[in-house]
Design a protein around this motif. Structure first.
Motif, PDB file in Angstrom:
ATOM      1  N   CYS A 148       1.295  -0.773   0.066  1.00 59.63           N
ATOM      2  CA  CYS A 148      -0.308  -0.421  -0.080  1.00 59.63           C
ATOM      3  C   CYS A 148       0.627   1.542   0.182  1.00 59.63           C
ATOM      4  CB  CYS A 148      -0.821  -0.074   1.385  1.00 59.63           C
ATOM      5  SG  CYS A 148      -1.953   1.215   1.332  1.00 59.63           S
TER       6      CYS A 148
ATOM      7  N   CYS B 122       0.362   3.200   3.559  1.00 61.20           N
ATOM      8  CA  CYS B 122       0.394   2.933   4.872  1.00 61.20           C
ATOM      9  C   CYS B 122       1.871   1.769   5.024  1.00 61.20           C
ATOM     10  CB  CYS B 122      -0.987   2.553   5.566  1.00 61.20           C
ATOM     11  SG  CYS B 122      -1.529   0.872   5.043  1.00 61.20           S
TER      12      CYS B 122
ATOM     13  N   CYS C  34      -7.078  -1.516   0.814  1.00 57.51           N
ATOM     14  CA  CYS C  34      -5.899  -1.829   2.049  1.00 57.51           C
ATOM     15  C   CYS C  34      -6.759  -1.990   3.065  1.00 57.51           C
ATOM     16  CB  CYS C  34      -4.726  -0.517   2.774  1.00 57.51           C
ATOM     17  SG  CYS C  34      -4.039  -0.781   3.051  1.00 57.51           S
TER      18      CYS C  34
ATOM     19  N   CYS D 267      -5.914   1.177   6.064  1.00 56.78           N
ATOM     20  CA  CYS D 267      -5.684   2.347   5.907  1.00 56.78           C
ATOM     21  C   CYS D 267      -6.836   2.789   5.266  1.00 56.78           C
ATOM     22  CB  CYS D 267      -4.650   3.391   5.055  1.00 56.78           C
ATOM     23  SG  CYS D 267      -4.466   2.877   3.987  1.00 56.78           S
TER      24      CYS D 267
ATOM     25  N   HIS E  39      -6.963   2.583   1.516  1.00 55.61           N
ATOM     26  CA  HIS E  39      -6.368   2.852   0.368  1.00 55.61           C
ATOM     27  C   HIS E  39      -7.012   1.935  -0.662  1.00 55.61           C
ATOM     28  CE1 HIS E  39      -3.846   4.788  -3.088  1.00 55.61           C
ATOM     29  NE2 HIS E  39      -3.786   3.622  -2.942  1.00 55.61           N
TER      30      HIS E  39
END
Ligand code: ZN
Ligand code: ZN
Ligand code: ZN
Length: 467
Positions: free
Chosen positions: A63, A66, A83, A86, A88
């Motif tokens: 990721c 993070c 993710c 986080c 994402h």
């Protein structure tokens, strides 16, 4: 009887295909242009007698926000990958047809050409009328000793998006041929960092605000070019949404073998691993360049918080002249009325345009100040490792990053008004020095947000149930 069942099953198959268009892809005869790489591998596996599991070994991703190492499952159309730590978006919703953004990008380019073919806005007061084209907005700024603002306006609204769309068309064509040289890969890795700088949607809001601002003073009308511009801006947004970068990269240049064992459920840094900012490929930290796209990576060791602080302090300093000097001055029948940002908001509020006053106030005062405060807070958080609430901090960062560009509204309002209100001695609007300072504040805070490394908000651990 047999004939009837066969025809029913054929009809059912066709209906089924129309219902789930992605099913068509799995047919061998659908041509190389539309066959995505993972399905092609699966097809090759069947043809060459390998097991499917072996051929579609789950790739590992790091990721970029993070630094968590995860396995990326292959996506069915419409499925995206996020993710787990986080949230994402590692990969956007997969498209059943990878060439789909091509049509949208071409349509956007055609609309962009139409923007220059017609009149943008026209204005008339007491018998004096003036018509402006889209180009005039930038040209007039340059004519009023603000060439930098002219360049900024042109690049953010049509220059960068136009170049981006052309590049996307080129890349999709290259992807369909499954070969991309070093130059093509270098081009592809430059495109995603450009996305926050394209502000055609912000410009539309700027135009609408300026129309409401002068509608009481003069007659204004909207030209065909403005309508074309609105459609163009929507098509650009749609193109952004449809481009599946992981899939596009897989088509352009498949990931070279890494020869390192990656452990999921840990950070990349703990395994001496970095993720390429250009193409999202994970690779060992000691390699200077990404093996796939050739982009140089930001090493974990480099502490960029100093840079973020420096940019934030610059923005704070520039925000002072941005509020002291007038952002524009209106000359009407010999009397000149300079207006600061806050003065303009108060004037709008007094004349009863509350909603517009609120829009300008939020875009020019609330957003820049809260953005600077939020980034300063995040820098402190990263420096002192206050990792007890990483998810909230990450959310704060994402909001800060998303809203920053909307501060540009006031600069665009000035640009449109200066180009549009040109009735000689009757009425004219001049840009003020604050427009330049304020544009600099917006750009510098945007760069500050981009220099901030969000991986510093996270530590080495991850509890699944903290939300
Ligand atoms: Zn993450
Ligand atoms: Zn994201
Ligand atoms: Zn790369």
């Amino acid at each position: 009887m047999n004939y009837a069942t066969t025809s029913i099953s054929i009809i059912a198959e066709y209906v089924g295909r129309a219902w789930r268009p992605h099913m068509r892809l799995e047919k061998a005869g659908s041509g190389p242009l539309f066959l995505p790489v993972h399905l092609k591998t699966r097809l090759d596996a069947i043809v060459n007698g390998m097991t499917v599991e072996h051929a579609t070994d789950l790739p590992v991703a790091v990721c970029r926000e993070c630094d968590w190492v995860i396995q990326v499952p292959s996506r069915a159309p419409g499925e995206s990958v996020h993710c787990p730590r986080c949230n994402h978006h590692i990969a956007p919703p997969a498209q059943s047809d990878r060439q789909r953004p091509l049509a949208w990008a071409m349509a956007a380019l055609i609309m962009l050409a139409l923007v220059f073919a017609f009149d943008f806005l026209s204005f008339s007061t007491r018998g004096v009328s003036h018509t402006m084209s889209f180009f005039d907005a930038a040209r007039t700024m340059a004519g009023h000793d603000y060439p930098s603002l002219a360049v900024l306006l042109f690049c953010t609204t049509v220059g960068l998006p136009g170049a981006y769309l052309l590049a996307v068309v080129f890349l999709l064509w290259q992807a369909s041929r499954h070969k991309a040289g070093a130059a093509t890969r270098a081009l592809a890795r430059q495109l995603r960092p450009l996305e926050p700088w394209m502000m055609s949607d912000v410009f539309i809001v700027g135009v609408l605000v300026s129309l409401i601002k002068i509608v009481t003073l003069a007659d204004v009308s909207i030209g065909l070019s403005f309508i074309a511009f609105c459609i163009y801006a929507l098509l650009v947004l749609r193109t952004f949404m449809l481009i599946d970068w992981p899939a596009l990269w897989a088509d352009l240049a498949p990931m070279p073998a890494l020869h390192t064992h990656l452990e999921t459920g840990r950070t990349g840094a703990s395994q001496n691993l970095v993720v390429c900012r250009g193409c999202d490929m994970p690779f060992p930290n000691d390699r200077g360049k990404c093996p796939r796209c050739g982009g140089r990576h930001i090493a974990h060791a480099i502490d960029r918080i100093q840079l973020t602080w420096a940019l934030l302090i610059t923005a704070v300093i520039l925000y002072i002249p941005a509020n002291i000097y007038p952002i524009m001055s209106t000359t009407s029948l010999g009397s000149t009325d300079p207006q600061t940002i806050v003065g303009g908001v108060l004037h709008l509020a007094h004349t009863g345009s509350w909603p517009i006053a609120l829009v300008i106030f939020v875009a020019s005062v609330v957003v820049p100040i809260s953005k600077i405060v939020a980034l300063a807070w995040l820098c402190l958080t990263a420096t002192y490792r206050w990792h007890h609430n990483s998810r909230t901090q990450m959310r704060l960062y994402r909001v800060t990053e998303k809203i920053g560009r909307w501060s540009m509204i006031d600069v665009f309002v000035v640009a449109v008004l200066v180009a549009l209100v040109r009735a000689g001695a009757l009425m004219a609007i001049e840009p003020g020095p604050a427009a330049l300072c304020f544009a600099a504040v917006v750009i510098i805070t945007m760069i500050a947000a981009l220099t901030f490394d969000t991986r510093q908000l996270w530590d080495e651990t991850f509890e699944m149930n903290t939300r």
